[in-house]
Structure formats: structure tokens, C-alpha cells
Design a protein around this motif. Sequence first.
Motif, short mmCIF file in Angstrom:
data_model
loop_
_atom_site.label_atom_id
_atom_site.label_comp_id
_atom_site.label_asym_id
_atom_site.label_seq_id
_atom_site.Cartn_x
_atom_site.Cartn_y
_atom_site.Cartn_z
N LEU A 279 6.91 3.11 -1.45
CA LEU A 279 6.04 3.18 -0.07
C LEU A 279 7.03 3.63 0.88
O LEU A 279 6.67 4.70 1.49
N ILE A 280 8.41 3.40 0.78
CA ILE A 280 9.30 4.16 1.70
C ILE A 280 9.46 5.54 1.31
O ILE A 280 9.44 6.50 2.26
N ARG A 281 9.75 5.78 0.04
CA ARG A 281 9.88 7.10 -0.35
C ARG A 281 8.49 8.07 0.14
O ARG A 281 8.66 9.30 0.60
N GLU A 282 7.23 7.48 -0.01
CA GLU A 282 6.02 8.29 0.34
C GLU A 282 6.05 8.51 1.75
O GLU A 282 5.81 9.51 2.36
N SER A 283 6.59 7.35 2.58
CA SER A 283 6.58 7.47 4.01
C SER A 283 7.57 8.59 4.51
O SER A 283 7.46 9.32 5.41
N LYS A 284 8.89 8.79 3.81
CA LYS A 284 9.67 9.82 4.25
C LYS A 284 9.25 11.30 3.93
O LYS A 284 9.82 12.13 4.27
N LYS A 285 7.94 11.59 3.18
CA LYS A 285 7.61 12.73 3.32
C LYS A 285 6.66 13.21 4.28
O LYS A 285 6.24 14.53 4.26
N PHE A 286 6.31 12.67 5.05
CA PHE A 286 5.68 13.01 6.54
C PHE A 286 6.53 14.00 7.12
O PHE A 286 7.87 13.97 7.12
N LYS A 287 5.83 15.22 7.39
CA LYS A 287 6.56 16.08 8.28
C LYS A 287 6.64 15.91 9.65
O LYS A 287 7.67 16.15 10.20
N SER A 288 5.65 14.98 10.03
CA SER A 288 5.82 14.73 11.53
C SER A 288 6.89 13.52 11.79
O SER A 288 6.64 12.48 11.00
N TYR A 289 7.61 13.65 12.71
CA TYR A 289 8.65 12.38 12.85
C TYR A 289 7.91 11.10 13.37
O TYR A 289 8.45 10.13 12.79
N ASN A 290 6.91 11.22 14.18
CA ASN A 290 6.47 10.04 14.85
C ASN A 290 5.67 9.16 13.48
O ASN A 290 5.97 8.17 13.32
N PHE A 291 4.97 9.98 12.56
CA PHE A 291 4.31 9.36 11.70
C PHE A 291 5.25 8.85 10.65
O PHE A 291 5.14 7.80 10.16
N LYS A 292 6.24 9.61 10.31
CA LYS A 292 7.48 9.00 9.34
C LYS A 292 8.03 7.85 9.64
O LYS A 292 8.04 6.89 9.15
N GLU A 293 8.44 7.79 11.07
CA GLU A 293 9.32 6.67 11.72
C GLU A 293 8.20 5.42 11.76
O GLU A 293 8.53 4.47 11.21
N TYR A 294 7.11 5.72 11.97
CA TYR A 294 6.06 4.58 12.34
C TYR A 294 5.72 3.96 10.76
O TYR A 294 5.82 2.82 10.59
N SER A 295 5.41 4.81 9.80
CA SER A 295 4.95 4.25 8.47
C SER A 295 6.26 3.70 7.79
O SER A 295 6.12 2.68 7.17
N ILE A 296 7.53 4.05 8.09
CA ILE A 296 8.68 3.36 7.33
C ILE A 296 8.69 2.00 8.24
O ILE A 296 9.08 1.18 7.51
N ARG A 297 8.73 2.08 9.39
CA ARG A 297 8.78 0.80 10.19
C ARG A 297 7.88 -0.21 9.87
O ARG A 297 8.08 -1.36 9.73
N ARG A 298 6.47 0.46 9.41
CA ARG A 298 5.42 -0.67 9.14
C ARG A 298 5.41 -1.17 7.77
O ARG A 298 5.49 -2.36 7.43
N VAL A 299 5.95 -0.21 6.81
CA VAL A 299 6.20 -1.02 5.54
C VAL A 299 7.40 -1.84 5.46
O VAL A 299 7.17 -2.94 4.83
N SER A 300 8.44 -1.70 6.12
CA SER A 300 9.71 -2.64 6.15
C SER A 300 9.19 -3.85 6.93
O SER A 300 9.52 -4.94 6.30
N LEU A 301 8.36 -3.97 8.17
CA LEU A 301 8.31 -4.92 8.83
C LEU A 301 7.17 -5.77 7.77
O LEU A 301 7.10 -6.94 7.77
N GLY A 302 6.05 -5.17 7.13
CA GLY A 302 4.96 -5.93 6.18
C GLY A 302 5.86 -6.51 5.28
O GLY A 302 5.45 -7.76 4.88
N PHE A 303 6.75 -6.01 4.43
CA PHE A 303 7.42 -6.69 3.68
C PHE A 303 8.42 -8.00 3.93
O PHE A 303 8.27 -8.80 3.28
N ARG A 304 8.74 -7.75 5.20
CA ARG A 304 9.77 -8.71 5.89
C ARG A 304 8.83 -9.92 6.38
O ARG A 304 9.38 -11.04 6.17
N GLU A 305 7.71 -9.52 6.93
CA GLU A 305 6.77 -10.79 7.08
C GLU A 305 6.48 -11.49 6.24
O GLU A 305 6.02 -12.76 6.38
N ASN A 306 6.26 -10.88 4.97
CA ASN A 306 5.68 -11.57 3.96
C ASN A 306 6.73 -12.18 2.80
O ASN A 306 6.42 -12.51 1.68
N LYS A 307 7.93 -12.09 3.13
CA LYS A 307 8.98 -12.38 2.19
C LYS A 307 8.89 -13.91 1.74
O LYS A 307 9.64 -13.98 0.52
N ASN A 308 8.38 -14.87 2.48
CA ASN A 308 8.84 -16.19 2.07
C ASN A 308 7.34 -16.69 1.57
O ASN A 308 7.23 -18.05 1.43
#
Length: 81
Positions: free
Chosen positions: A12-41
Motif C-alpha cells: 500500500l505504501i509503495r503504491e501510494s508513492k507512485k502518485f505524481k501529484s504531491y497532495n494525493f501522494k502525501e494524503y494516501s501515505i498518511r491514510r495508509v499509516s493512520l489506518g494501520f496504526r488505528e487497528n494495531k491492537n
Amino acid sequence: MSNKTLQLYRQLIRESKKFKSYNFKEYSIRRVSLGFRENKNVKNSEELDKLYKSAEENLQMLKRQTLINSMYAHNKLVVEQ
């Protein structure tokens, strides 16, 4: 985190980094990280299976979105230079 979950997270992180648009890239990386962090327990195996399936669907959607995003030209933002 199991090995297959970690592998899905990396995809998911690797695919997120493929966005050419900076805003889409940063948003998707942040959402992936946050989603996994929220459900780690989460310990319930049914809930984990549901979350894993949802993440796989999101990976497929992310692949489609990065493909569409790559079809359009993007000017670099000030923060990218």
C-alpha cells in the motif's frame, strides 16, 4: 503484525508513492499509516480478516487511482522543489 499484513502494508505504501501529484501522494501515505496504526491492537480474528480484506480492496483501488493519476501532467508544487 503478521508477515502477510506487513507485506500488504508495504504494498500500500509503495503504491501510494507512485502518485505524481504531491497532495494525493502525501494524503494516501498518511491514510495508509493512520489506518494501520488505528487497528494495531485488534485481536479478534474475524475483525482482522475483515480489515485485511478491506485493505486488499483498497490496494486494488489505489492501483487504479495511481494509473489514472499518471495519465495527466502535473506541475510541481513549491514544496516539491
